[in-house]
Write a protein that holds these residues in place. Structure first.
Motif, mmCIF file in Angstrom:
data_model
loop_
_atom_site.group_PDB
_atom_site.id
_atom_site.type_symbol
_atom_site.label_atom_id
_atom_site.label_comp_id
_atom_site.label_asym_id
_atom_site.label_seq_id
_atom_site.Cartn_x
_atom_site.Cartn_y
_atom_site.Cartn_z
ATOM 1 N N THR A 62 0.811 -1.210 0.000
ATOM 2 C CA THR A 62 0.000 0.000 0.000
ATOM 3 C C THR A 62 0.845 1.260 0.000
ATOM 4 O O THR A 62 0.332 2.345 0.283
ATOM 5 C CB THR A 62 -0.935 0.003 1.231
ATOM 6 O OG1 THR A 62 -0.143 -0.095 2.420
ATOM 7 C CG2 THR A 62 -1.911 -1.143 1.167
ATOM 8 N N GLY A 64 1.971 2.901 -2.511
ATOM 9 C CA GLY A 64 1.459 3.818 -3.507
ATOM 10 C C GLY A 64 0.074 4.304 -3.136
ATOM 11 O O GLY A 64 -0.757 3.540 -2.675
ATOM 12 N N ASP A 65 -0.179 5.621 -3.315
ATOM 13 C CA ASP A 65 -1.504 6.152 -3.031
ATOM 14 C C ASP A 65 -2.511 5.627 -4.045
ATOM 15 O O ASP A 65 -2.166 5.308 -5.171
ATOM 16 C CB ASP A 65 -1.469 7.680 -3.095
ATOM 17 C CG ASP A 65 -0.675 8.273 -1.947
ATOM 18 O OD1 ASP A 65 -0.548 7.600 -0.919
ATOM 19 O OD2 ASP A 65 -0.170 9.400 -2.112
ATOM 20 N N SER A 66 -3.767 5.553 -3.650
ATOM 21 C CA SER A 66 -4.836 5.170 -4.561
ATOM 22 C C SER A 66 -5.841 6.310 -4.637
ATOM 23 O O SER A 66 -6.010 7.070 -3.682
ATOM 24 C CB SER A 66 -5.516 3.880 -4.101
ATOM 25 O OG SER A 66 -6.077 4.049 -2.824
ATOM 26 N N LEU A 95 -1.222 6.889 -13.921
ATOM 27 C CA LEU A 95 -1.349 6.351 -12.560
ATOM 28 C C LEU A 95 -1.574 4.848 -12.492
ATOM 29 O O LEU A 95 -1.517 4.266 -11.405
ATOM 30 C CB LEU A 95 -2.502 7.057 -11.837
ATOM 31 C CG LEU A 95 -2.387 8.581 -11.704
ATOM 32 C CD1 LEU A 95 -3.639 9.144 -11.042
ATOM 33 C CD2 LEU A 95 -1.149 8.976 -10.915
ATOM 34 N N ALA A 98 -3.610 2.531 -9.741
ATOM 35 C CA ALA A 98 -3.847 3.363 -8.548
ATOM 36 C C ALA A 98 -5.116 4.199 -8.671
ATOM 37 O O ALA A 98 -5.589 4.745 -7.677
ATOM 38 C CB ALA A 98 -2.653 4.278 -8.295
#
Length: 356
Positions: A62, A64-66, A95, A98
């Motif tokens: 997690t 990486g931002d979503s 992206l 994401a």
């Protein structure tokens, strides 16, 4: 981002829970009980180690931002569909997995746009794409915090009621414009129909940017010697009657980038083609349905540009309040080969046929 925090909280709670269970096993006084306690302690350490490893793995997954992006599209027709497709393609390219999309079509109802936007606000999406003017107006009314990008919007100052608009909306709104050079569209009509006298301006009175376009084109056409009249319909219910009247009273019709007209282009064609009245259209989708020629942009490319703006906002690389409205980089003269042949309209060699 929110998913990451939630995963860490849950993982931490599991570790604390397992640690508490392990400490209860050490309370014995016999030799056998002591051995059991030691074994339980080792098991507890092993369990804690596994949980710590699991937590680290979850943190890695997690890192990486979503993002969730809400898309409110006014109505389904070729131009708006292409803009949405281009937006999504560009954002996924930037992206990857994401980003997820919540895509809703308002079926041409501005009140439904408001409901859609309110649902996006309640869901706390990370960004809103407002595809067409009524969708943008609903988004402006719905939130001043969530970033909003408009697309397929002709003139932002008119759409949002900004006097002296300087190209940057400010606050939480920016986007892309589908405005084509309206004086050049008027010149196109003159190039193809120099002998015509009367031009009917057919548009939806409920769309502020349609009014803006026909006002501007009317001025340009009158300077070229044409007599122009407005033919405004309120929605699809009275379009047939108004279009019939316009076709009966004019030599040529002009239709701007109007969403209601675009969604009902076949109806307009069924009136104008039998009457032998050609239509100059504000964009390619309308032209493909009922027009003979247009000076148009690529709505897919417009969507791509909007998607690139969205990626910069979501990644924190740009401040939306300082992002000026972006415009299409090029315009192309296009013609509807089938309708031109049916109406006997000859176009110059620099016009490109619309693909059927």
């Amino acid at each position: 981002m929110k998913k990451k925090a939630l995963s860490l909280i849950l993982a931490g709670a599991m570790v604390l829970s397992m640690s508490g269970c392990g400490s209860n096993g050490g309370e014995t006084t016999t030799a056998a009980g002591t051995e059991t306690a030691a074994t339980t302690s080792q098991d507890t350490e092993s369990t804690e180690s596994k949980e710590e490893g699991k937590e680290e793995a979850e943190k890695t997954e997690t890192d990486g931002d979503s993002y969730t992006v809400g898309i409110c599209q006014l109505v389904q027709h070729a131009a708006l569909d292409a803009a949405t497709e281009g937006f999504k393609d560009a954002l996924v390219e930037e992206l990857g997995d994401a980003v997820t999309f919540e895509e809703v079509n308002a079926q041409g109802d501005s009140n439904t746009c408001s409901t859609i936007i309110n649902n996006f606000v309640s869901a706390d999406v990370d960004l809103i794409l407002a595809n067409a003017t009524p969708a943008l107006q609903a988004a402006q009314a719905g939130t001043n915090e969530i970033p909003i990008l408009g697309t397929s919007v002709t003139e932002y100052g008119v759409a949002l009621g900004i006097e002296g608009f300087n190209g940057t909306v400010g606050g939480n709104i920016s986007g892309t414009s589908d405005l084509a050079p309206l004086d050049e569209q008027a010149a196109m009509l003159h190039e193809l129909f120099p002998e015509a006298k009367n031009v009917g301006l057919l548009y939806c009175s409920a769309e502020a940017n349609s009014q803006y376009q026909v006002d501007t084109v009317k001025t340009a056409l009158e300077e070229l010697g044409y007599t122009c009249e407005y033919y405004a319909f309120s929605d699809s219910n009275d379009l047939s009657a108004i279009a019939t009247k316009a076709a009966e009273e004019n030599d040529v019709l002009y239709i701007p980038t109007d969403n209601t007209a675009a969604a009902n282009a076949e109806l307009v064609n069924n009136i104008c083609q039998p009457a032998g009245v050609p239509v100059i259209a504000g964009e390619e989708g309308i032209c493909a349905g009922c027009g003979v020629a247009t000076l148009s942009i690529s709505y897919y490319d417009l969507g791509v540009g909007t998607g690139k703006m969205a990626a910069k906002i979501l990644k924190g690389e740009a401040d939306i309040s300082q992002m000026p409205i972006e415009y299409a980089p090029q315009f192309t003269k296009k013609y509807n080969k089938t309708l031109c042949e049916a109406l006997g309209v000859e176009v110059p060699e620099d016009y490109v046929a619309i693909e059927e």
